[in-house]
Write an enzyme that holds these catalytic residues in place. Structure first.
Site, short mmCIF file in Angstrom:
data_model
loop_
_atom_site.label_atom_id
_atom_site.label_comp_id
_atom_site.label_asym_id
_atom_site.label_seq_id
_atom_site.Cartn_x
_atom_site.Cartn_y
_atom_site.Cartn_z
N LYS A 30 0.88 -1.19 0.00
CA LYS A 30 0.00 0.00 0.00
C LYS A 30 0.90 1.22 0.00
O LYS A 30 1.63 1.48 0.94
CB LYS A 30 -0.90 0.01 1.24
CG LYS A 30 -1.70 1.29 1.40
CD LYS A 30 -2.72 1.45 0.29
CE LYS A 30 -3.54 2.73 0.50
NZ LYS A 30 -2.74 3.94 0.13
N ASP A 69 1.95 5.25 -0.14
CA ASP A 69 1.47 6.45 0.54
C ASP A 69 1.31 7.59 -0.48
O ASP A 69 2.26 8.31 -0.78
CB ASP A 69 2.47 6.85 1.63
CG ASP A 69 1.86 7.79 2.65
OD1 ASP A 69 0.68 8.15 2.49
OD2 ASP A 69 2.56 8.15 3.62
N GLU A 80 3.58 2.07 4.58
CA GLU A 80 2.21 2.30 5.02
C GLU A 80 1.46 1.02 5.38
O GLU A 80 0.69 0.99 6.34
CB GLU A 80 1.42 3.06 3.95
CG GLU A 80 0.00 3.39 4.40
CD GLU A 80 -0.77 4.18 3.37
OE1 GLU A 80 -1.96 4.43 3.60
OE2 GLU A 80 -0.19 4.54 2.33
#
Length: 222
Positions: free
Chosen positions: A52, A54, A184
């Protein structure tokens, strides 16, 4: 002493339907699939796991020689990221790509503060993780087929749009590594899943509680 009257802060609102979707989105815009949040990644076969990144969610439209970049709420950000537009214009249309726009540091790590400050818009890149349209609507195809098609679409792409790789199995180990690196988090997805707008139980986001993104969410800041 001169006293100045403070003005109330104006915060623009987004018109939404009863299902929470923006009602003023541009034609052709596809409301994004949104992962639900969990404390740990799913286990067992049939799941893939992606980093994931950022940044901001971005939907890339390429059609009839034109490129449009939309936020997850359907706002037009085409003029904001010229590097992504230039790269998308080289791809064979029509296409709709689901991605995250980030600013990468010299170490290749997403730097949200620089992205949010808009001091380096020209250097922002798109990290592409799904393909929704490629000549025709392919959202009903399994994720594994859509990602295979996306990798083919981006096979000659330069750094302006980059393909997001995934790992099969051992989501817990990947999440632990992500936390050690201060990133993240991860998003886990069902390999056989179709692409559906709105919250999805077959997309699961697990956040690193010590990441800068988690600290911003806790503090209520960007």
């Amino acid at each position: 002493m001169l006293r100045l009257k403070s003005r109330p802060l104006y915060i623009p609102t987004i018109a939404r339907s009863s299902r929470g979707r923006p009602t003023n989105a541009p034609p052709g815009f596809i409301h994004p699939c949104r992962p639900i949040v969990a404390q740990r990644p799913p286990s067992g076969p049939g799941w893939v796991h992606e980093l994931k990144h950022d940044g901001y969610r971005l939907q890339i439209h390429v059609r009839d020689g034109r490129v449009r970049l939309y936020t997850m709420n359907g706002n037009d950000w085409t003029k904001r990221y010229p590097r992504i537009v230039e790269e998308a214009a080289r791809l064979r249309a029509p296409l709709i790509i689901d991605a995250e726009v980030v600013h990468l540091s010299a170490d290749g790590v997403p730097d949200f503060d620089t992205l949010h400050s808009r001091t380096a818009d020209d250097n922002a890149v798109a990290l592409a993780f799904d393909l929704l349209l490629s000549g025709e609507d392919i959202r009903r195809q399994p994720l594994v087929e859509r990602k295979t098609a996306l990798k083919w679409v981006l096979r000659k792409a330069r750094e302006g749009i980059q393909y997001v790789e995934h790992a099969e199995g051992h989501g817990d180990k990947l999440f632990a590594a992500v936390c050690n690196l201060g990133l993240e988090g991860i998003v886990s997805k069902r390999l056989t899943s179709a692409y559906k707008s709105g919250p999805s139980k077959v997309w699961i986001k697990v956040k690193n509680p010590k990441s800068s993104a988690a600290r911003r969410a806790k503090d209520g800041t960007f």
